[in-house]
Scaffold this motif. Sequence first.
Motif, PDB file in Angstrom:
ATOM      1  N   VAL A  74      84.151  35.015  31.917  1.00 37.15           N
ATOM      2  CA  VAL A  74      84.204  35.569  31.620  1.00 37.15           C
ATOM      3  C   VAL A  74      85.605  35.769  29.871  1.00 37.15           C
ATOM      4  O   VAL A  74      86.772  35.432  30.954  1.00 37.15           O
ATOM      5  CB  VAL A  74      84.386  37.645  32.044  1.00 37.15           C
ATOM      6  N   PHE A  75      85.621  35.715  28.688  1.00 34.71           N
ATOM      7  CA  PHE A  75      86.718  34.855  28.540  1.00 34.71           C
ATOM      8  C   PHE A  75      87.019  36.983  27.188  1.00 34.71           C
ATOM      9  O   PHE A  75      86.427  37.589  27.111  1.00 34.71           O
ATOM     10  CB  PHE A  75      85.451  34.605  26.786  1.00 34.71           C
ATOM     11  N   VAL A  76      88.433  36.267  27.349  1.00 34.86           N
ATOM     12  CA  VAL A  76      89.318  37.400  26.593  1.00 34.86           C
ATOM     13  C   VAL A  76      90.458  36.364  25.975  1.00 34.86           C
ATOM     14  O   VAL A  76      91.097  35.866  26.796  1.00 34.86           O
ATOM     15  CB  VAL A  76      89.953  38.753  27.953  1.00 34.86           C
ATOM     16  N   ALA A  77      90.263  36.401  24.677  1.00 29.45           N
ATOM     17  CA  ALA A  77      90.641  35.873  23.827  1.00 29.45           C
ATOM     18  C   ALA A  77      91.073  36.656  22.148  1.00 29.45           C
ATOM     19  O   ALA A  77      90.493  37.355  21.656  1.00 29.45           O
ATOM     20  CB  ALA A  77      89.948  34.380  23.261  1.00 29.45           C
ATOM     21  N   ASN A  78      92.780  36.274  22.533  1.00 28.07           N
ATOM     22  CA  ASN A  78      92.870  37.017  20.960  1.00 28.07           C
ATOM     23  C   ASN A  78      92.785  36.542  20.070  1.00 28.07           C
ATOM     24  O   ASN A  78      93.240  35.211  20.099  1.00 28.07           O
ATOM     25  CB  ASN A  78      95.087  37.073  21.298  1.00 28.07           C
ATOM     26  N   ASP A  79      92.840  37.203  18.619  1.00 27.73           N
ATOM     27  CA  ASP A  79      92.272  36.188  17.038  1.00 27.73           C
ATOM     28  C   ASP A  79      93.731  36.581  16.847  1.00 27.73           C
ATOM     29  O   ASP A  79      93.085  37.882  15.928  1.00 27.73           O
ATOM     30  CB  ASP A  79      91.152  36.948  17.048  1.00 27.73           C
ATOM     31  N   SER A 109      87.587  34.567  35.498  1.00 28.03           N
ATOM     32  CA  SER A 109      88.288  35.388  34.092  1.00 28.03           C
ATOM     33  C   SER A 109      88.806  34.943  33.144  1.00 28.03           C
ATOM     34  O   SER A 109      89.840  33.523  34.184  1.00 28.03           O
ATOM     35  CB  SER A 109      88.583  36.723  34.338  1.00 28.03           C
ATOM     36  N   VAL A 110      88.758  34.242  32.065  1.00 27.40           N
ATOM     37  CA  VAL A 110      89.979  33.210  31.758  1.00 27.40           C
ATOM     38  C   VAL A 110      90.483  34.017  29.783  1.00 27.40           C
ATOM     39  O   VAL A 110      89.646  34.510  29.268  1.00 27.40           O
ATOM     40  CB  VAL A 110      89.238  32.256  30.593  1.00 27.40           C
ATOM     41  N   TYR A 111      91.760  34.464  30.382  1.00 29.37           N
ATOM     42  CA  TYR A 111      92.575  34.988  29.097  1.00 29.37           C
ATOM     43  C   TYR A 111      93.438  33.365  27.939  1.00 29.37           C
ATOM     44  O   TYR A 111      93.979  33.095  28.127  1.00 29.37           O
ATOM     45  CB  TYR A 111      93.755  35.829  29.899  1.00 29.37           C
ATOM     46  N   LEU A 112      93.045  33.872  26.675  1.00 32.30           N
ATOM     47  CA  LEU A 112      94.235  32.911  25.597  1.00 32.30           C
ATOM     48  C   LEU A 112      94.563  33.999  24.950  1.00 32.30           C
ATOM     49  O   LEU A 112      93.510  34.849  23.847  1.00 32.30           O
ATOM     50  CB  LEU A 112      92.715  32.106  24.986  1.00 32.30           C
ATOM     51  N   GLN A 150      91.588  34.057  38.187  1.00 33.01           N
ATOM     52  CA  GLN A 150      91.781  34.438  36.830  1.00 33.01           C
ATOM     53  C   GLN A 150      92.608  33.371  36.283  1.00 33.01           C
ATOM     54  O   GLN A 150      93.778  32.730  36.821  1.00 33.01           O
ATOM     55  CB  GLN A 150      92.079  35.750  36.895  1.00 33.01           C
ATOM     56  N   VAL A 151      92.442  32.672  34.904  1.00 37.81           N
ATOM     57  CA  VAL A 151      93.686  32.117  34.482  1.00 37.81           C
ATOM     58  C   VAL A 151      93.429  32.261  32.830  1.00 37.81           C
ATOM     59  O   VAL A 151      92.400  32.309  32.518  1.00 37.81           O
ATOM     60  CB  VAL A 151      92.679  30.317  34.937  1.00 37.81           C
ATOM     61  N   ALA A 152      94.751  31.425  32.266  1.00 37.63           N
ATOM     62  CA  ALA A 152      95.671  32.057  31.619  1.00 37.63           C
ATOM     63  C   ALA A 152      96.350  30.301  30.652  1.00 37.63           C
ATOM     64  O   ALA A 152      96.180  29.518  30.926  1.00 37.63           O
ATOM     65  CB  ALA A 152      96.400  32.837  31.068  1.00 37.63           C
ATOM     66  N   VAL A 153      95.616  30.505  28.790  1.00 36.15           N
ATOM     67  CA  VAL A 153      96.765  29.938  28.521  1.00 36.15           C
ATOM     68  C   VAL A 153      96.877  30.077  27.564  1.00 36.15           C
ATOM     69  O   VAL A 153      97.175  31.659  26.906  1.00 36.15           O
ATOM     70  CB  VAL A 153      95.163  28.973  27.493  1.00 36.15           C
ATOM     71  N   VAL A 154      98.343  30.217  27.487  1.00 35.44           N
ATOM     72  CA  VAL A 154      99.448  31.031  26.458  1.00 35.44           C
ATOM     73  C   VAL A 154      99.654  30.132  24.976  1.00 35.44           C
ATOM     74  O   VAL A 154     100.125  28.940  24.586  1.00 35.44           O
ATOM     75  CB  VAL A 154     100.461  30.576  27.097  1.00 35.44           C
ATOM     76  N   CYS A 155      98.753  29.977  24.269  1.00 40.11           N
ATOM     77  CA  CYS A 155      98.691  29.197  23.251  1.00 40.11           C
ATOM     78  C   CYS A 155      98.954  30.216  21.743  1.00 40.11           C
ATOM     79  O   CYS A 155      98.510  29.954  20.406  1.00 40.11           O
ATOM     80  CB  CYS A 155      97.168  28.869  22.869  1.00 40.11           C
TER      81      CYS A 155
END
Length: 474
Positions: A74-79, A109-112, A150-155
């Motif tokens: 599951v992806f949660v990616a801020n736009d 879960s993957v958080y961008l 759960q993993v995350a990228v601070v982009c």
Amino acid sequence: ELLEMVSKGGGENAILHHTQRNKKLFVRERLKLLLDDESFLELSPLAGLNMPYGDVPAAGCLTGIGKICGVWCVFVANDATVKGGTIYPIGVKKQLRAQEIAMQNRLLSVYLTDSGGAFLPLQSELFPDKSHGGRVFYNEAIMSAMRIPQVAVVCGSCVAGGAYVPTMAEEAVIIDKIGTLFLAGPPLVKAATGEYVSPEDLGGAKLHSKVSGCSDHFASSEKEAYECIRNVISTLNYDPLPENVIEHDSPLYSSDELLGLAPQDYGCTLPVKLILSRLMDGSRFQEFKANYGTTLVTGFGHVEGHLVGIVANNGELSHDASLKGSHFVQLCSQRSIPILFFQNTAPHTAEPTNISQAHSNRLKAQASMMAAVACAAVPKITIVIGGCYGSESYIMCGRSFSPNFLFLWPNARVALVDSRHFSIVPQAGDSDCTGDEAELKHLKEKLEEESSAFYSSARLWDDGIILPQNTRKV
């Protein structure tokens, strides 16, 4: 057209600002670098549409389901092209729904993260309550306890409460020069202390990789970050059940014909088997109780090789139809067979109904089916192919009965009553005639607007509007 508009985020100027001045990738480009292939199901893409936050969908984030290294995620990616990725109430709701799906289906879960944090003028609608922003962090803790990685990228920016999203993940990557992580940014430091500090010195990638330890991996570019996350996922030792490629037949009739079959009138006069024959493998359907309670169609079939139970409206839910539905749902639960509900429920009249013995019996039968649906311990997916009205929407596993997923066709209507059933017209000569008519007209217009599929999807009452011909794929 609406999906095309939404896919452009905050619009061309915002994307230009994001990609050229800030040297960042657009959120959909980020997903392409992460995903194994094009098989990505975007959830509730129209969330926020025409809501009072401006002229673009204000969710500020993109959620969906896809595969990385063969693992469903599951992806949660801020736009950040939509109001700087700032979180609005509808954005919180969208994130919480994505986490609910992850927990229910045990999906990684993957958080961008690329967000300016909460939109302060609406803080009372997204901060204090149980279903508000803090629930995102609570869910992260619960998911860790459930051993759902759960993993995350601070982009990009990761400010205020949003800074907890990557720090509560199991592993986080931060990108040099564009990823920043702090509770309060440089402007607040300046306001509070009079000191100027750069974003890099306050919360940049080098600081969090070398000094604070808030980030586990340093990436010199976005491309490197997504390669790093793919490597991280390959070491999580998280292998869902292997998916065997099941040989299956296509329907005998083209799915494109569903465009001509989607009901425009919600009186349930369409024979639902016409729709099923364009959805089931080989158009095969083993009907259950075919000659009893015929206003509900029940039976077994396969969709892309998977055995499912079908519960589909074929008219008003009568006493016999409800008993049949109750019986069939219990069978599916007993045999651990997932259930697909196809809703085209009969509109309820707004006029008073005489309570008769027959009416009372029907209520009891409907209550029985409602209980069976609520208690069936199998996956449930609901597709609203026409009308979704009144108590029949509950009985047919509407949103309040927590189906695993609920999708709408664009022609769907979601309402307690059908506005066309308002037939209370004042008598000629009545002194209040004009006032009553105007009030009735206003009510009918309000109901008409609020029952459209787009109104529903904008408020996240479903998991998205899908094109009828894509139903099997979804």
